[in-house]
Structure formats: structure tokens, C-alpha cells
Design a protein around this motif. Structure first.
Motif, short mmCIF file in Angstrom:
data_model
loop_
_atom_site.label_atom_id
_atom_site.label_comp_id
_atom_site.label_asym_id
_atom_site.label_seq_id
_atom_site.Cartn_x
_atom_site.Cartn_y
_atom_site.Cartn_z
N ILE A 1 -11.69 -8.33 6.11
CA ILE A 1 -11.91 -6.99 6.65
C ILE A 1 -10.15 -6.58 5.87
CG2 ILE A 1 -11.27 -5.22 7.88
CD1 ILE A 1 -14.25 -6.93 8.08
N PHE A 2 -10.39 -5.83 4.82
CA PHE A 2 -9.46 -5.03 4.46
C PHE A 2 -8.64 -3.85 5.12
CE2 PHE A 2 -10.72 -7.59 1.22
CZ PHE A 2 -9.29 -8.41 0.85
N LEU A 3 -7.50 -2.87 6.36
CA LEU A 3 -7.66 -2.39 7.05
C LEU A 3 -6.68 -1.23 6.06
CD1 LEU A 3 -6.22 -3.48 10.19
CD2 LEU A 3 -8.96 -2.60 9.77
N ASP A 4 -7.53 0.53 6.15
CA ASP A 4 -6.91 1.46 5.84
C ASP A 4 -5.02 1.11 6.13
OD1 ASP A 4 -6.08 3.86 4.83
OD2 ASP A 4 -7.90 4.77 5.30
N PRO A 5 -4.21 1.12 5.38
CA PRO A 5 -3.24 1.14 5.57
C PRO A 5 -2.32 2.85 5.66
CG PRO A 5 -3.28 1.09 2.69
CD PRO A 5 -4.41 0.83 3.88
N THR A 6 -3.76 3.79 6.02
CA THR A 6 -2.59 5.06 5.51
C THR A 6 -3.02 5.58 6.91
OG1 THR A 6 -4.58 5.94 5.29
CG2 THR A 6 -3.42 5.75 3.30
N MET A 7 -3.61 4.61 7.91
CA MET A 7 -3.88 4.45 9.67
C MET A 7 -2.96 4.51 10.34
SD MET A 7 -7.15 6.63 9.24
CE MET A 7 -7.23 7.06 10.43
N SER A 8 -1.81 3.81 9.95
CA SER A 8 -0.57 3.66 10.43
C SER A 8 0.80 4.23 10.12
CB SER A 8 -0.55 2.26 11.07
OG SER A 8 0.23 1.45 11.65
N SER A 9 1.81 4.78 10.63
CA SER A 9 2.92 4.67 10.27
C SER A 9 3.74 2.84 9.85
CB SER A 9 3.60 5.78 10.73
OG SER A 9 3.75 5.81 12.15
N GLU A 10 3.41 2.54 10.80
CA GLU A 10 4.43 1.51 11.04
C GLU A 10 3.88 0.04 9.58
OE1 GLU A 10 1.98 -0.96 14.00
OE2 GLU A 10 3.25 0.82 15.65
N SER A 11 4.69 -0.67 9.80
CA SER A 11 4.39 -1.65 8.42
C SER A 11 3.06 -2.17 8.20
CB SER A 11 5.79 -2.88 8.90
OG SER A 11 5.46 -4.12 9.50
N PHE A 12 2.53 -3.13 7.43
CA PHE A 12 0.88 -2.79 7.32
C PHE A 12 0.56 -4.22 7.82
CE2 PHE A 12 -2.62 -4.92 4.94
CZ PHE A 12 -3.79 -3.52 5.18
N GLU A 13 1.72 -4.94 7.96
CA GLU A 13 1.50 -6.19 8.72
C GLU A 13 1.77 -6.18 10.31
OE1 GLU A 13 3.82 -5.95 6.50
OE2 GLU A 13 3.01 -7.16 4.23
N HIS A 14 2.19 -5.53 10.43
CA HIS A 14 2.69 -5.27 11.64
C HIS A 14 0.85 -5.40 12.51
CE1 HIS A 14 4.07 -4.80 16.02
NE2 HIS A 14 3.87 -3.49 15.74
N TYR A 15 1.15 -4.03 11.78
CA TYR A 15 0.06 -2.88 11.97
C TYR A 15 -1.15 -3.69 12.17
CZ TYR A 15 -4.15 0.48 11.62
OH TYR A 15 -5.58 0.86 11.27
N CYS A 16 -1.44 -4.91 11.29
CA CYS A 16 -2.40 -5.95 11.87
C CYS A 16 -2.70 -6.45 12.14
CB CYS A 16 -2.60 -6.70 10.02
SG CYS A 16 -3.52 -5.45 8.33
N SER A 17 -1.41 -7.11 12.82
CA SER A 17 -1.45 -7.98 13.83
C SER A 17 -1.63 -7.57 15.17
CB SER A 17 -0.52 -9.26 13.58
OG SER A 17 1.55 -8.39 13.71
N GLU A 18 -1.32 -5.81 15.23
CA GLU A 18 -1.44 -5.46 16.75
C GLU A 18 -2.66 -5.88 17.19
OE1 GLU A 18 0.82 -1.55 17.37
OE2 GLU A 18 -0.83 -1.13 16.29
#
Length: 571
Positions: free
Chosen positions: A481-498
Motif C-alpha cells: 500500500i502506497f499512501l497519498d502523501p498529500t493527506m497529511s501535513s506531517e512527515s511521510f514516514e511519521h504519517y505511515c507509522s501512526e
């Protein structure tokens, strides 16, 4: 019916039969600049004369390295006027593939309107005979600026161009291995214009917004059809600005790709769900109806009320004048098609390949069936093999792959092009594409899994940008799964691991699994923290995910998902 048979004849037709002051328009410094149809024809002939003066002749390959614009078209038609071969290069192509395509097509001349690509190629450009540039700062002696190149008094030579002559080499995305150069003739391209004229006739009063790359044969063919009909074409400066331009220009026709529709769909739904009170209830009820109503059933009283109170506002957000949108480039999900048709935007899905110039079949105002890719074009023949593979024959089928005789022979047999797509054709001739032959996976338990269908379910979510299914010769199905990076203002790595992200995706997979057969259900998944890009080869220049590259890139992660047995094999 159009009488021209080559692109130079089309140019002559434009010159003699069209008179549109806003024929081609582009944005510069936030202002629109226009070329009339007559200016277009005159400038094309001047450019052709200049190219001829500098040695371009029939059969010469010339690269076009530029974003879509009126200048792109002028250069292309100038080359066609001389019987030369245009080689469009995607603006976002990787450095490696860029050099490969220039070498493979033996480029000695180029039009470049990208400073980035010019800088990348500067060493290679030194050995070329001529580089025409637009809007960049060159550092070589064999370079001439577009405006200087255009303003000349050279004589335009007469050139005999045949319908059988190669007009262009289109490099396919190269999702596996090196890109393949598809050789398309004047006959190929003109047959498409004539067939589409019969299928979806338009008038010169139409207004089109173009934002897809002209390097892609889909948009190039459609724009050529627009040119033949004398309509006004506006080129978007940035795909991110398309929403604003739709509201400003209020186009009547557009070609789109499913990913854009998904973005529009998500924005419309998010807007409605922010409403409170009675407006919110009415809006959400209307959306539910648009998402579930059979498009072929007549409107009832509630549908008409929803049209008046909700759908009309959604249509207005798309300019309010949209007669229809043509979707191509990738498969359109039933959910997207159902929604847009139900709110009052006719959405016609077609099907094609670069190798078929590209359109094989398309839905039209007079022949539409939900979920299908429409009926074949009039000059095209289709049939199915015993395995269900769609074969295509007709004047739209490519001459062959450039410098690849053996691969051409494998792809075109006895005049029939093997598409590699599994399909079925109903009793009325509507063609339904089921999957790629290579994307119908057989698990180690002997069950078949349609990867594309499952991936569509996943990417229908606003949180998911891309998804890749793993199932071939495996005991169960897994997903990357590749998440849409525009859906979060946080760093992408942090967003994925939340934790909330993990939970959200787990819920999504649970919902998707409800609609799948037991053996198709996703048993394990990984959230990928590496963004797919052109440079890492996970995305093709046409922005499609490259399955084999992703498999290779994350081979260890994939194996880890199968290291221990799943608790539910879905058998």
C-alpha cells in the motif's frame, strides 16, 4: 467525413476550412495567450521551412522534449509537413530512459522546452545537428531560439508524404524492461480521427481543456481530432491548477484519467460531509443515491429533486457546461463511472493501446453501456482467442516496434495484434475488459485472482495513492500500500507509522475483503514508506505504477509476508 489521408493534408484542411481566433491558448504569467487557426497554419509552415533549411527531411527523427502547449503542436505538425518522424519525450521521464530513447531513435535534432531536461542532456546535445529551444538558457553553439527559428524567409519544399509513412515513434511506458518505440503511420493516426468523427461528432463551438501530456498518444489523438474540427483548445499550465481552470474556462469537453476523477470525487464528498443540519442530510442522501443508483434506470421524483438541490451544484463545480468527459489511460472503476453519470456528467470510457493509435473502442452518446469500454470503432476489427485475449486488426494497428523485429512478430500475427488483455464481448458488441493476461494471477492453491480489480478497490480510498497485489504462485493474497502523501501535513514516514493510519488502512482492507471471494481476500499488507517516483522507476512516465519494479524493490518485504503462514488462507 474528412477527406484528408495524411497529417500534411490535415494541415491544409485546417488552413482552408477553419477560422477560429482562439484556436490554441496557453497561460503565461497568469494571462491567456491565443493563436488563431490561421496563425497556427502559417507558423507550422515557417517552422517546416526552417527545419528543412537545417537538414531535416523525410524520415529524419526529431525529438520533442516539452510539456504540452501550442508550441508542441506547431513543432509536430512542422515535422509532419516534411515527412519527418516526431519522437515525443515525456517531460517527467527518467534520466536513464531519456538517453535510451534518444539513442534508440537516432535523434540528431530536437525541440526542447525544459531547462531541466536540457541540463540533463547537455553532453549528448553537443553532438546533435540542431537544438531548437523555448524558454531556456542554452550553453551550446548548435542551439537556436524558437522565435528566431520561426521568423525566417526560407522556402518550403514540396514533400510527397504517403499514408504508409511513419509519422511518429511513441515510446511506451516501459513497465518492464526498456521502453519500446511504437511506430505509427499517417494512416494509423488519420484513421482514428475519421473513426472518432463518426462515433462522437463535435462542432467548432466546443471548448476543450487539455491537461494530459501530448507525448501520450491518447491525448495527442484527441487533440488532433479537436484541431480537425476547429474547436478552441486551452492548455493547462499545471495539473494542480485544473480545478481552477475548469471553473474559469467552463469547458464543454475534456479527456480525463481515472485518478483525476477520483480526486474530484473525494473533494465533492468531503465538501458535502462538512455541511450540517438539513443541508447535510439532503446532500448525504443525494450522494448515496448517486453512488448506488443503476445508471440505466429512469429518474424518479427523488432523483429529480437531488438533481435540482445537489447535483446541479456539483456539475457547476465542473464549469456547468460539460457535455461529456472521455476517460482513458487506465481502467475506470464502476464506482467512479456510476457517480459521475448519475450526477449528470456523461462519462464515456474507452479502451486502447499505444500500439493501436490508441483507440479500439469507446462508449458514445448513442451507444453507451455501463461498465463496458463501448463498441469498436468503425474501421477496427476485434475478436477473442479461446483463452479470451482480445485481438485487434485494422488501419489503426501500428507498423511495428522500432528496432524490434522479433517482438513485433510476436505481437502482430497474421495482421492481428495481440493486446495482452482478457475481455468479453456481449451480444450487442460492447467490449468489457477483464484484466491483463499478466495480471490475472494464479495462486499456489490453483485459484485465480484479478489483481487490477482488487487494486481498484483499494485506490478508491482517498488515503491510498497506489496499491500492488501479490498473489502469483503464492498461498494467499498480500498487498503493498502506497499512501497519498498529500493527506497529511506531517512527515511521510511519521504519517505511515501512526497508529491511526495503520488502523484506517486495516479497516479499509476489511471493507474491501467483504466484496471479494474468500481466496481473493487480502491476508497481509505493508504500508510502503518510499514514495514511488519516475527516478526510482516505480512510476512510468505516464504515472502508472510499475508492478515488476515494485516487486523487485520490495522483494525482501514481500517474502517476509509469506515467511509465516496466514491465519486465514481464504480457501
Amino acid at each position: 467525413m474528412f477527406s484528408f489521408n495524411t497529417l500534411p493534408e490535415l494541415l491544409h484542411y485546417i488552413k482552408s476550412s477553419t477560422d477560429n481566433p482562439t484556436y490554441l491558448s496557453y497561460l503565461e504569467n497568469s494571462s491567456w495567450h491565443h493563436f488563431s487557426s490561421q496563425e497556427f497554419a502559417v507558423y507550422v509552415e515557417r517552422l517546416a521551412a526552417a527545419f528543412a533549411h537545417h537538414g531535416v527531411k523525410k524520415g529524419t527523427s526529431v525529438a520533442i522534449v516539452s510539456a504540452s502547449s501550442p508550441f508542441w503542436l506547431m513543432i509536430d505538425f512542422a515535422l509532419q509537413r516534411l515527412g519527418a518522424v516526431s519522437v515525443p519525450i515525456f517531460a517527467n521521464i527518467s534520466h536513464e530512459n531519456l538517453h535510451y530513447e534518444l539513442k534508440d531513435s537516432a535523434i540528431e535534432y530536437a525541440f526542447i522546452a525544459s531547462q531541466e531536461k536540457y541540463d540533463q542532456l547537455e553532453k549528448s546535445l553537443k553532438n546533435m545537428k540542431l537544438i531548437v529551444t523555448l524558454g531556456i538558457t542554452p550553453h551550446l553553439d548548435n542551439v537556436i531560439d524558437f522565435d528566431l527559428f520561426l521568423n525566417n524567409t526560407y522556402a518550403l519544399p514540396a514533400v510527397d508524404v504517403s499514408p504508409e509513412d511513419v509519422a511518429t515513434i511513441i515510446y511506451t511506458s516501459g513497465s518492464t524492461g526498456k521502453p519500446k518505440g511504437v511506430e505509427l503511420t499517417h494512416k494509423n493516426l488519420i484513421s482514428q480521427i475519421k473513426d472518432v468523427q463518426l462515433a462522437i461528432p463535435i462542432t467548432s463551438d466546443e471548448v476543450a481543456l487539455s491537461f494530459l501530456p501530448l507525448a501520450h498518444i491518447f491525448e495527442r489523438m484527441v487533440v488532433s481530432y479537436y484541431l480537425a474540427n476547429g474547436i478552441s483548445i486551452y492548455f493547462a499550465d499545471d495539473v494542480k491548477n485544473v480545478g481552477n481552470l475548469i471553473k474559469e474556462l467552463r469547458p464543454t469537453v475534456m479527456t480525463v484519467v481515472p485518478r483525476l476523477l477520483e480526486k474530484i470525487y473525494t473533494k465533492m464528498h468531503d465538501t458535502i460531509y462538512t455541511l450540517n443540519g438539513i443541508k447535510g442530510l439532503i446532500g448525504q442522501g443525494a450522494l448515496h443515491r448517486a453512488n448506488t443508483k443503476d445508471v440505466h434506470t429512469p429518474l424518479n421524483t427523488l432523483d429529480k429533486l437531488a438533481q435540482q438541490l445537489v447535483y446541479s451544484k456539483l456539475v457547476e463545480a465542473l464549469g456547468g457546461r460539460m457535455q461529456y468527459m472521455i476517460s482513458g489511460g487506465a481502467a475506470l472503476s464502476p464506482a467512479m463511472e456510476r457517480f459521475f453519470v448519475n450526477i449528470g456528467i456523461p462519462l464515456y470510457q474507452g479502451y486502447g493501446l499505444s500500439e493501436t493509435s490508441p483507440v479500439v473502442c469507446v462508449n458514445t452518446p448513442d451507444a453507451y453501456r455501463f461498465g463496458s469500454c463501448g463498441k469498436k470503432l468503425s474501421s477496427v476489427e476485434v475478436k477473442l482467442t479461446a483463452e479470451g485475449e482480445l485481438l485487434v486488426k485494422g488501419p489503426n494497428v501500428m507498423r511495428g516496434y522500432h528496432n524490434r523485429v522479433e517482438e513485433t512478430a510476436k505481437t502482430i500475427q497474421n495482421g492481428w495484434l495481440h493486446t495482452g488483455d482478457l475481455a468479453y464481448i456481449d451480444d450487442e458488441g460492447y467490449i468489457f475488459i477483464k484484466s491483463r493476461l499478466k495480471e490475472l494471477f494464479k495462486t499456489s492453491t490453483g485459484k485465480y485472482v484479478s489483481a487490477i480489480a482488487i487494486e481498484h478497490h483499494l485506490t478508491h480510498s482517498k488515503w491510498v495513492d497506489y496499491a500492488i497485489i501479490v498473489a502469483e504462485n503464492r498461498p494467499y493474497v498480500t498487498a503493498l500500500i502506497f499512501l497519498d502523501p498529500t493527506m497529511s501535513s506531517e512527515s511521510f514516514e511519521h504519517y505511515c507509522s501512526e497508529p491511526k493510519t495503520t488502523e484506517r488502512i486495516q479497516q479499509l482492507i476489511g471493507q474491501v475483503n467483504k466484496h471479494l471471494n474468500a481466496w481473493e481476500q487480502i491476508q497481509k499488507h505493508i504500508l510502503i514508506q518510499t514514495l514511488p517516483t519516475i527516478d526510482n522507476h516505480m512510476l512510468t512516465p505516464s504515472m502508472k505504477i510499475s508492478r515488476n519494479t515494485v516487486y523487485a524493490y520490495f522483494a525482501d518485504e514481500i517474502e517476509a509476508m509469506y515467511h509465516t503462514p496466514s491465519t486465514n488462507l481464504g480457501e
